[in-house]
Design a protein around this motif. Structure first.
Motif, mmCIF file in Angstrom:
data_model
loop_
_atom_site.group_PDB
_atom_site.id
_atom_site.type_symbol
_atom_site.label_atom_id
_atom_site.label_comp_id
_atom_site.label_asym_id
_atom_site.label_seq_id
_atom_site.Cartn_x
_atom_site.Cartn_y
_atom_site.Cartn_z
ATOM 1 N N PRO A 43 1.428 13.237 13.644
ATOM 2 C CA PRO A 43 2.243 14.314 13.050
ATOM 3 C C PRO A 43 3.409 13.760 12.231
ATOM 4 O O PRO A 43 3.711 14.274 11.154
ATOM 5 N N GLN A 44 4.030 12.717 12.733
ATOM 6 C CA GLN A 44 5.145 12.124 11.981
ATOM 7 C C GLN A 44 4.667 11.594 10.630
ATOM 8 O O GLN A 44 5.314 11.798 9.607
ATOM 9 N N GLN A 45 3.520 10.918 10.645
ATOM 10 C CA GLN A 45 2.994 10.361 9.404
ATOM 11 C C GLN A 45 2.611 11.469 8.437
ATOM 12 O O GLN A 45 2.779 11.333 7.219
ATOM 13 N N GLN A 46 2.092 12.556 8.962
ATOM 14 C CA GLN A 46 1.738 13.687 8.103
ATOM 15 C C GLN A 46 2.977 14.190 7.356
ATOM 16 O O GLN A 46 2.935 14.440 6.154
ATOM 17 N N ILE A 47 4.056 14.336 8.104
ATOM 18 C CA ILE A 47 5.295 14.827 7.487
ATOM 19 C C ILE A 47 5.805 13.816 6.460
ATOM 20 O O ILE A 47 6.183 14.182 5.351
ATOM 21 N N ARG A 48 5.831 12.553 6.863
ATOM 22 C CA ARG A 48 6.319 11.515 5.950
ATOM 23 C C ARG A 48 5.520 11.503 4.650
ATOM 24 O O ARG A 48 6.068 11.301 3.567
#
Lengths: 73, 458, 403
Positions: free
Chosen positions: C223-228
């Protein structure tokens, strides 16, 4: 229309595939396959693909145009 | 006072495929205004061959749909569908199969190669036994694959055989690939990388048999192939058999010409001028493409024969330039050989000559993940690099090869493979019978009177 | 006080309107060693080679202020860079999503036409504020599936992010940093909520929806990578495209013969945009760090060195481009570095290219007798991401949209 791509120069940036997806396709992340003799109604898209190629690997010969690398070297 | 150089008014190019076409274009681009003739034994305008083992077989394009674009108008005479049968250096004429003789001031030999046929003529003639080199072969094989054979047997695990097996799997056809070496692609890339290729093939459902040869092909009563007997005693049932055992140089027509001709091609100097049988450079006979053997300083001046698309183009351009330029402007053909193959969704690229090596090292990525760059070295200098889906890095290795940079390469990169070790590069002995070499390193003593011709089998 | 180096002069806002004479001076030496310890590489051959050199890193030097798992792939090295870029590309381009960008062409036309419709009756427009700035934001929001009504939220966020990449020399860096972090936090919070919506079933077929709904382990980003990644596309897809559009229109207005040609020959747009990428690249410099000693044209850069690759200088290298300071819209053999090269070559290039081709062509066709009101126009202070802050243009009118 006749196309040939110098697949040694090609590094798989796939810009051609974005611009003319009926003519240029990726098989896997980096391997390009293409239609060498597409119909002339693809001419505009194919020409855009040739100018967009970051390594200028696409040679196009079609109605009234020869576009592409000056030499293979 | 020396006689003026003879004028070059007539250029004849024997071979009307990629190399021939590019040479013709270059000759015109450099201002040659004389008579230009192209002779080709196939009745087709120049066409591209690589798609014949890929997207023609999957049916995306018709076999006739690979015509090559021209870079400029040629104003040339085309003699297509007629083979050259002889070269007369005294009279400076090319003899054609229809009896005609074509005079030249300078001639370029670009007759390339043909697929090696199955050595047993009766078995080769069975219905369903095919090679892939020419447009008609591609069309035939596509027809067979589209009919949904029960199983395809591919004999030979070089680049062509592997690509054909890949196309079969794309069509969801059962396919067995029989390779004499320990793994596919070993002649060109060695055993370590061959092992990676083997894993990829098996993961895609290829029934891969290594370390076996095909002893004989078997037929049904109607004369159609029905399978093969392997050297390990196994039988493979197949109704299509593709013979992918490499290429044979089209040099028979040069028998008796007085040139340095052998099964590995026509020997020439670095400027693409052919040697005569004594090893003396001719003035007016040039060679380019698959049929040429040329010396390369990066590879100890050994004579190299390459079956690379890239070499056909680059060498044709050098040969053509040297055919028409004044002597002081001659250029050498000193490529860093480059090659590519797409199979099983993987883009395999190489620069340099991997088989010219004693060690290799994975410098980037990982063989386990099947995405990597491996560098090859010979006696402490880098000689080649191979990339699996990491083609953007090869420019860097190309430069290192040109500089003869030290091997093993000791530079820090971000994508460190697990181990920082070199291991021996193992390649099959080129002097034992092998399938599909794409690079042939030969030694050729210039003092030899004539290259020894092996009996022409096919 | 020491004279500033040529490179320092390039970075000085006073050079912003025309840094090219300075870039020409920079090319006199292949490598410069700056007082701050960094190096500058200027020539085409060397810059192109370095973009394919595995000994260079794109990760921030000496302890990044953003931990790796929160960094977008722009600032990552292999293997993590490669993994995330492939995962992002799965929903953006070939082999898995070959037609997304191609099929957006009619939508892009409509966006520009709408913006130009809004200018009917004006005799003076600002190409930046009125077209070049709003258009790319709208497009990225389309690609990511951000609802139209939420678009206005993204403009100040995008602005703040870009300021962090290349702060103006007179701004307080600490304040910039805080402002950026706040914008990043707000944007991330918005995207987290949007991601939840998409994952819960409100799939609009957008790229972001595809990212958050992917299940296969090898394709799934955290999820963090998706946002980034979404943040990266917003930031990178905004400022750079704005500048390419604005620099492009400025160049056309300075070459009215080309503007006329484009009006009558829309096919000129494709090669012309490539020439703009060479002639006025929106990203003028790239930054790298050496992981090992690297020799460049006889100079050995030490390990750990910070390196500036001067794309704008390399793009006008006379050893590579004939008559490099001439704008030639159908220049052959134009292997420019405007989108970089190598594994970090511009991810959004296909989208940027299409946007700028459409934007410039429609402006050429619909603006009646456009003239530059101010030459040079006022520039943003940023040296790396260079472009006009405003591009005032007088017009005699705006033609209605075709068809």
């Amino acid at each position: 229309m006749r196309i040939v791509v110098d697949l040694n120069r090609c590094q798989g940036y796939a810009q051609c595939c974005f611009l003319a997806p009926d003519v240029f396709r990726m098989q896997g992340e980096e391997a390009l396959v293409y239609l060498p003799n597409p119909e002339d109604d693809h001419a505009a898209e194919v020409r855009r693909a040739a100018v967009a190629c970051p390594v200028q690997a696409i040679l196009v010969e079609g109605p009234g145009l020869v576009e592409g690398p000056v030499s293979a070297a | 006072m020396s006689a003026p150089a003879p004028s070059v008014d007539r250029i004849v190019i024997v071979g009307a495929s990629l190399a021939g076409l590019r040479a013709a274009e270059t000759v015109r681009a450099e201002g040659f205004g004389g008579h230009l003739t192209l002779i080709g034994d196939e009745p087709h305008e120049p066409y591209d061959r690589p798609p014949l083992s890929k997207q023609v077989l999957t049916g995306w394009i018709p076999a006739g749909g690979t015509a090559l674009p021209g870079r400029r108008p040629l104003d040339a005479q085309w003699r297509l569908g007629v083979a050259a049968t002889g070269l007369d250096l005294e009279r400076k004429e090319v003899a054609l199969a229809d009896g005609d003789r074509v005079p030249f001031d300078r001639v370029l030999i670009a007759t390339g190669t043909r697929a090696r046929r199955w050595p047993n003529p009766e078995e080769a003639a069975l219905d369903g036994v095919l090679g892939v080199r020419r447009r008609e072969d591609g069309a035939q094989l596509r027809e067979r694959l589209a009919a949904g054979p029960r199983r395809v047997l591919v004999i030979g695990g070089g680049f062509a055989g592997s690509e054909i097996a890949s196309a079969c799997r794309e069509l969801d056809l059962p396919v067995t690939l029989a390779e004499a070496g320990r793994a596919p692609l070993v002649n060109a890339l060695g055993h370590a990388i061959g092992g990676v290729a083997a894993g990829i093939q098996r993961d895609h459902g290829v029934d891969l048999r290594c370390g076996v040869t095909v002893v004989s092909l078997e037929s049904d009563p109607g004369g159609a192939v029905r399978g093969a007997l392997l050297s390990d005693g196994d039988r493979v049932a197949a109704d299509v058999v593709v013979v992918a055992l490499g290429a044979v140089r089209n040099v028979e027509w040069l028998d008796g010409s007085g040139l340095a001709v052998g099964p590995r091609g026509v020997a020439c100097d670095a400027g693409c001028r052919a040697f005569d049988a004594n090893g003396v450079t001719t003035d007016d006979v040039f060679v380019a493409g698959d049929v040429a053997r040329f010396p390369h300083p990066l590879y100890a001046y050994q004579l190299i024969a390459l079956e690379h698309w890239d070499n056909a183009v680059a060498q044709a351009e050098v040969a053509a330039h040297n055919m028409v330029c004044p002597a002081p402007q001659r250029r050498p053909h000193l490529p860093v050989p480059a090659f590519w193959s797409t199979q099983f969704g993987v883009n395999i690229k190489s620069v340099g000559i991997p088989s010219f090596s004693d060690s290799l090292m994975v410098t980037q990525g990982s063989m386990a993940e099947r995405r990597f760059v491996a560098a090859f070295g010979y006696r402490g200098r880098i000689t080649a690099a191979v990339a699996f889906d990491e083609g953007k890095w090869l420019d860097f290795y190309d430069e290192r090869i040109r500089e003869a940079a030290p091997f093993p390469p000791r530079f820090a990169v971000s994508h460190r493979p697990g181990e920082d070790r070199t291991f021996p590069a193992e390649f099959p002995d080129p002097y034992t019978p092998s399938h599909s070499p794409t690079v042939q390193l030969t030694g050729h003593q210039p003092s030899e009177r004539r290259a020894l011709r092996l009996p022409a089998a096919q | 006080m020491a004279d500033s180096t040529v490179f320092q002069q390039v970075l000085d806002p006073a050079a912003r309107a025309d840094p090219y004479p300075l870039y020409a001076r920079l090319r006199e030496r292949p490598v410069w060693h700056e007082p701050d310890g960094s190096f500058v590489v200027t020539r085409y051959r060397d810059v192109a080679a370095l973009l394919h050199d595995p000994r260079l890193s794109s990760e921030p030097p000496g302890g990044p202020d953003v931990p790796e798992n929160e960094r977008s792939f722009l600032f990552l090295d292999p293997p993590e860079h490669d993994r995330q870029r492939r995962q992002a590309n799965r929903h953006f381009g070939p082999p898995h999503t070959p037609r997304r960008i191609h099929d957006m062409s009619p939508l892009l036309h409509r966006h520009v036409d709408d913006l130009l419709d809004g200018l009917a009756g004006h005799d003076r427009i600002d190409v930046v504020d009125d077209v070049a700035y709003p258009f790319p934001v709208t497009v990225i929001c389309d690609v990511l599936g951000v609802p139209r009504e939420d678009e206005p939220l993204f403009h100040p966020w995008a602005d703040a992010m870009v300021a962090a990449l290349d702060p103006a020399p007179d701004e307080d860096p600490e304040q910039v940093r805080r402002h950026t972090l706040e914008a990043r936090r707000e944007m991330s919070e918005y995207l987290v909520a949007l991601a939840r919506r998409r994952a819960a079933g409100d799939d609009d077929g957008s790229m972001f929806s595809g990212l958050v709904r992917t299940q296969e382990p090898q394709w799934r980003m955290t999820p963090q990578q998706q946002i980034r990644t979404a943040v990266l596309l917003l930031v990178a897809g905004h400022e750079t495209t704005v500048n390419l559009l604005a620099n492009g229109m400025l160049t056309l207005l300075r070459h009215p013969d080309v503007l006329d040609r484009l009006r009558d020959e829309p096919d000129l747009a494709a090669p012309m945009v490539e020439e703009l990428l060479r002639y006025e690249p929106p990203v003028q410099l790239l930054v790298r760090r050496t992981l090992d000693e690297v020799e460049v044209a006889g100079t050995v850069l030490p390990q750990g060195a910070r390196l500036h690759l001067a794309l704008a200088a390399a793009n006008r290298d006379p050893d590579r481009f004939a008559d490099p300071d001439r704008f030639v819209p159908d220049r052959p053999d134009n292997q420019h570095l405007g989108f970089g090269s190598g594994i970090h070559s511009c991810f959004g290039a296909p989208l940027a290219r299409l946007e700028v081709q459409v934007g410039l062509t429609l402006m050429a066709q619909r603006l009646v007798a456009p003239r530059l009101a101010e030459d040079p126009p006022p520039y943003r202070p940023n040296a790396l991401l260079r472009g006009p802050r405003h591009l005032p243009v007088t017009v005699d009118g705006v033609r209605p949209a075709a068809g």
